[in-house]
Every structure is written in structure tokens, then in C-alpha cells.
Motif scaffolding. Structure first.
Motif, mmCIF file in Angstrom:
data_model
loop_
_atom_site.group_PDB
_atom_site.id
_atom_site.type_symbol
_atom_site.label_atom_id
_atom_site.label_comp_id
_atom_site.label_asym_id
_atom_site.label_seq_id
_atom_site.Cartn_x
_atom_site.Cartn_y
_atom_site.Cartn_z
ATOM 1 N N THR A 1 0.825 -1.211 0.000
ATOM 2 C CA THR A 1 0.000 0.000 0.000
ATOM 3 C C THR A 1 0.851 1.248 0.000
ATOM 4 N N TRP A 2 1.796 1.319 0.939
ATOM 5 C CA TRP A 2 2.587 2.542 1.069
ATOM 6 C C TRP A 2 3.639 2.670 -0.025
ATOM 7 N N THR A 3 4.073 1.540 -0.569
ATOM 8 C CA THR A 3 4.967 1.612 -1.730
ATOM 9 C C THR A 3 4.248 2.269 -2.902
ATOM 10 N N MET A 4 2.999 1.864 -3.129
ATOM 11 C CA MET A 4 2.212 2.474 -4.200
ATOM 12 C C MET A 4 1.987 3.953 -3.928
ATOM 13 N N PHE A 5 1.681 4.290 -2.681
ATOM 14 C CA PHE A 5 1.411 5.682 -2.326
ATOM 15 C C PHE A 5 2.626 6.557 -2.626
ATOM 16 N N PHE A 6 3.807 6.112 -2.208
ATOM 17 C CA PHE A 6 5.010 6.925 -2.436
ATOM 18 C C PHE A 6 5.464 6.874 -3.880
ATOM 19 N N TRP A 7 5.145 5.800 -4.575
ATOM 20 C CA TRP A 7 5.477 5.745 -6.004
ATOM 21 C C TRP A 7 4.761 6.854 -6.761
ATOM 22 N N THR A 8 3.544 7.176 -6.338
ATOM 23 C CA THR A 8 2.817 8.240 -7.035
ATOM 24 C C THR A 8 3.560 9.574 -6.975
ATOM 25 N N PHE A 9 4.343 9.785 -5.897
ATOM 26 C CA PHE A 9 5.146 11.011 -5.823
ATOM 27 C C PHE A 9 6.145 11.049 -6.970
ATOM 28 N N PHE A 10 6.899 9.974 -7.140
ATOM 29 C CA PHE A 10 7.914 9.960 -8.196
ATOM 30 C C PHE A 10 7.281 9.960 -9.581
ATOM 31 N N PHE A 11 6.098 9.362 -9.708
ATOM 32 C CA PHE A 11 5.365 9.411 -10.980
ATOM 33 C C PHE A 11 4.997 10.845 -11.331
ATOM 34 N N MET A 12 4.351 11.539 -10.397
ATOM 35 C CA MET A 12 3.867 12.891 -10.678
ATOM 36 C C MET A 12 5.006 13.888 -10.849
ATOM 37 N N TRP A 13 6.099 13.691 -10.087
ATOM 38 C CA TRP A 13 7.208 14.651 -10.147
ATOM 39 C C TRP A 13 8.215 14.318 -11.244
ATOM 40 N N THR A 14 7.832 13.411 -12.153
ATOM 41 C CA THR A 14 8.541 13.373 -13.434
ATOM 42 C C THR A 14 8.244 14.642 -14.227
ATOM 43 N N GLY A 15 7.150 15.323 -13.868
ATOM 44 C CA GLY A 15 6.815 16.570 -14.533
ATOM 45 C C GLY A 15 5.799 16.451 -15.646
ATOM 46 N N ILE A 16 5.273 15.253 -15.872
ATOM 47 C CA ILE A 16 4.369 15.081 -17.015
ATOM 48 C C ILE A 16 3.104 15.920 -16.863
ATOM 49 N N ASP A 17 2.539 15.979 -15.660
ATOM 50 C CA ASP A 17 1.304 16.746 -15.496
ATOM 51 C C ASP A 17 1.556 18.240 -15.449
ATOM 52 N N ALA A 18 2.748 18.641 -15.038
ATOM 53 C CA ALA A 18 3.100 20.057 -15.141
ATOM 54 C C ALA A 18 3.108 20.487 -16.602
ATOM 55 N N LEU A 19 3.631 19.613 -17.474
ATOM 56 C CA LEU A 19 3.602 19.900 -18.910
ATOM 57 C C LEU A 19 2.174 19.949 -19.429
ATOM 58 N N ASN A 20 1.359 18.989 -18.993
ATOM 59 C CA ASN A 20 -0.022 18.947 -19.473
ATOM 60 C C ASN A 20 -0.806 20.184 -19.046
ATOM 61 N N MET A 21 -0.589 20.648 -17.817
ATOM 62 C CA MET A 21 -1.373 21.766 -17.286
ATOM 63 C C MET A 21 -0.784 23.125 -17.633
ATOM 64 N N TYR A 22 0.543 23.213 -17.702
ATOM 65 C CA TYR A 22 1.186 24.521 -17.812
ATOM 66 C C TYR A 22 2.091 24.638 -19.035
ATOM 67 N N SER A 23 1.843 23.851 -20.064
ATOM 68 C CA SER A 23 2.708 23.939 -21.244
ATOM 69 C C SER A 23 2.721 25.350 -21.825
#
Length: 215
Positions: A30-52
Motif C-alpha cells: 500500500t505505502w509503496t504504491m502511495f510513495f510511487w505516485t510522488f515519483f510518478f507525478m514529479w517526473t513533470g508530465i502533469d506540469a507539462l499537461n497543465m502549464y505547457s
């Protein structure tokens, strides 16, 4: 009663949220998945999607102030982001069926982290065409590796309640990205944001190697 419904009734009950967060049998996953989402999101992909638009306008400012034409305006850049995601999604079919999960995730993170570093240095020296090329390659690699694999891997090893905690992690990190990105750009310029994404993505590679197991 039809057999399929009888079989459904015989299935063991799904553990609840408190159980998957605290029980020794479930909590690591559970907590491995939870913390993995941090590294997933902070690859920057959603920053590009929202703020390109914001990112590309800010990247173009030095050229505009010098009286030069930008290589890409914000509209073209946003279309390029969407197009490269589409191409990467098509190529993902081949990557996820030909390579092991952890191999793709680890080397994908290494490549993405180095590409963000290259984007930051290109932007610093106003090599805008090169910076946009590196961003496009980053998006394709993300779409071929981490983009689909976090969902595939999670579905292979976790139950629904654990995936729900992972969804919470996504939401928390998405809110942080949505709130902080524009302020970071104003504070330390686009290259500062790119260096942050480079660092978190490279750290994520070694976190994945340490905490995730091949399925």
C-alpha cells in the motif's frame, strides 16, 4: 441463482482501507504504491499537461526581449505535447510487451531525468529548438514506460483498496503540482523547474530499483 453470481459470493471479502494501511500483510504494498505516485507525478508530465503554455511563453521570453522570433509559440508547443503523447502511447504497446516491468521503469526514469537536465541546460543557453526536442523525447519515453506501467503493475500486485490509496497519492501530488508549478517558474525560472524534475526523476529510478519487484 446463476453460477457466476454464486462464485462471486464465495470470493473472500476485500480488505478495508484501514487493513491495507496497517496490516503487516498489506501495508508495504500500500505505502509503496502511495510513495510511487510522488515519483510518478514529479517526473513533470502533469506540469507539462497543465502549464505547457506558461512554460513555453517563459522559455521564449529571452528571445522575444532580444527581438528574435521564438521557434515555437505556446499554441504550437501545446499541440506538440499532445501529439508526442499520442505517438508515445502507440509505441507503448511494443515496449510493455517486450521488456520487463522494472527494466522499463528504471531505465525510463534514468532517461527522463537526463532529458530534463538537457532541457534545463538548453533553456539556460537559449537553445529553444533543442529544449523542445528534448521535451518531446521525454514525453514519448514517459508514455512508453511509466505512463502505462504504474497502472499495469498496480493492478497485477494490489487489491482495490490498495489502489484506492494509490489514487489518493495521485490526487495529493496533482494538487501540489497544480498549485506550485507556476510559483516555481516565477521564482527560479523554467530551468529551475526542469532541474527539480531532473532530480526527482533520477532519485525515482533508484527508489524503484530498491522497492519494486519484478512481476
Amino acid at each position: 441463482m446463476p453460477d457466476e453470481f454464486k462464485n462471486a459470493e464465495d470470493k473472500p471479502e476485500e480488505p478495508g482501507l484501514m487493513t491495507v494501511m496497517t496490516d503487516r500483510k498489506f501495508r508495504r504494498g500500500t505505502w509503496t504504491m502511495f510513495f510511487w505516485t510522488f515519483f510518478f507525478m514529479w517526473t513533470g508530465i502533469d506540469a507539462l499537461n497543465m502549464y505547457s503554455n506558461v512554460i513555453i511563453v517563459k522559455m521564449n521570453e529571452p528571445r522575444i526581449h532580444a527581438g528574435k522570433e521564438p521557434f515555437f509559440n505556446a499554441e504550437v508547443g501545446s499541440v506538440l505535447v499532445g501529439l508526442t503523447q499520442f505517438v508515445g502511447s502507440l509505441l507503448a504497446y511494443f515496449s510493455v510487451t517486450k521488456f520487463n516491468r522494472i527494466t522499463l521503469l528504471f531505465w525510463g526514469h534514468i532517461a527522463m531525468g537526463l532529458l530534463w537536465f538537457a532541457v534545463a541546460m538548453s533553456n539556460k543557453y537559449e537553445w529553444n529548438m533543442l529544449a523542445n526536442l528534448f521535451i518531446s523525447i521525454f514525453i514519448i519515453i514517459f508514455s512508453m514506460t511509466e505512463g502505462p506501467l504504474i497502472w499495469m503493475y498496480g493492478a497485477e500486485v494490489l487489491n482495490d483498496s490498495q489502489l484506492g490509496i494509490g489514487g489518493l497519492g495521485f490526487t495529493v501530488n496533482l494538487l501540489c503540482i497544480a498549485y506550485l508549478t507556476e510559483y516555481i517558474i516565477k521564482w527560479i525560472e523554467p530551468e529551475g523547474l526542469f532541474f527539480i524534475f531532473s532530480g526527482t526523476t533520477l532519485i525515482g529510478a533508484f527508489w524503484i530499483k530498491a522497492f519494486l519487484k519484478e512481476t
